[in-house]
Design an enzyme around this catalytic site. Structure first.
Site, PDB file in Angstrom:
ATOM      1  N   GLU A   1      42.538  44.798  45.401  1.00  9.49           N
ATOM      2  CA  GLU A   1      43.106  45.119  43.979  1.00  9.49           C
ATOM      3  C   GLU A   1      43.166  46.468  43.660  1.00  9.49           C
ATOM      4  OE1 GLU A   1      40.720  41.224  43.668  1.00  9.49           O
ATOM      5  OE2 GLU A   1      40.463  43.014  44.598  1.00  9.49           O
TER       6      GLU A   1
ATOM      7  N   CYS B   1      36.809  46.008  40.577  1.00  8.14           N
ATOM      8  CA  CYS B   1      38.224  45.566  40.612  1.00  8.14           C
ATOM      9  C   CYS B   1      38.742  45.103  39.140  1.00  8.14           C
ATOM     10  CB  CYS B   1      38.702  44.649  41.762  1.00  8.14           C
ATOM     11  SG  CYS B   1      38.363  45.122  43.052  1.00  8.14           S
TER      12      CYS B   1
END
Length: 158
Positions: A57, A88
């Site tokens: 991510e 993330c």
């Protein structure tokens, strides 16, 4: 709508599988979507880059921000092969994505050996109780950066 979400999360899963097969890192993939198009993608490159922050991510967010020449992804959605870890998830919120979707849960990741439960537990503790030692060090000028920020006429608020 559900079919669209499944399509994009399947793209993230394909990236994760390819990443494992190529031996580049962990089994995680992510795509950033804007106006139903892939803006950027990312895979877990932690071991390939010797960078503990090189999660799928994070890599996708960085690439999307470069591609769109912005530090926010307000009109974008993030699709991940797995539920984002605390780092993330924080990055997704800082990027101001409009939504995020994922295929597997953190429990699924834990079963495969990627257990973030320890970090979630640590976040609930006060700084003094956490396993990694921390201490507030506040010299007289500690707040000066914030004073300067408030005074600055050319700051970009985010």
């Amino acid at each position: 709508m559900a079919q669209r979400h499944e399509h994009w999360v399947t793209e993230a899963i394909a990236l994760a599988i390819e990443n494992v097969r190529l031996g580049r890192g962990g089994p995680f993939g992510a795509v950033v979507i804007k106006e139903d198009q892939i803006v950027a993608s990312g895979t877990n490159l932690v071991t390939a880059m010797n960078d503990p922050t090189a999660h799928a991510e994070i890599m996708a967010i960085r690439a999307a921000c470069r591609a769109l020449n912005t530090f926010e992804l307000r009109d974008c959605e993030i699709y991940s092969s797995c539920e984002p870890c605390p780092m993330c998830l924080g990055a997704i919120y800082w990027a101001r994505a409009s939504a995020y979707y994922f295929a597997c849960t953190r429990a699924d990741a834990a079963e495969a050996g990627f257990d973030d439960a320890f970090i979630y537990h640590q976040l609930n503790l006060s700084a003094e109780q956490r396993q990694i030692r921390s201490q507030l060090i506040a010299p007289r000028n500690a707040l000066e950066p914030f004073v300067e920020w408030r005074r600055s006429a050319n700051k970009i608020v985010y």
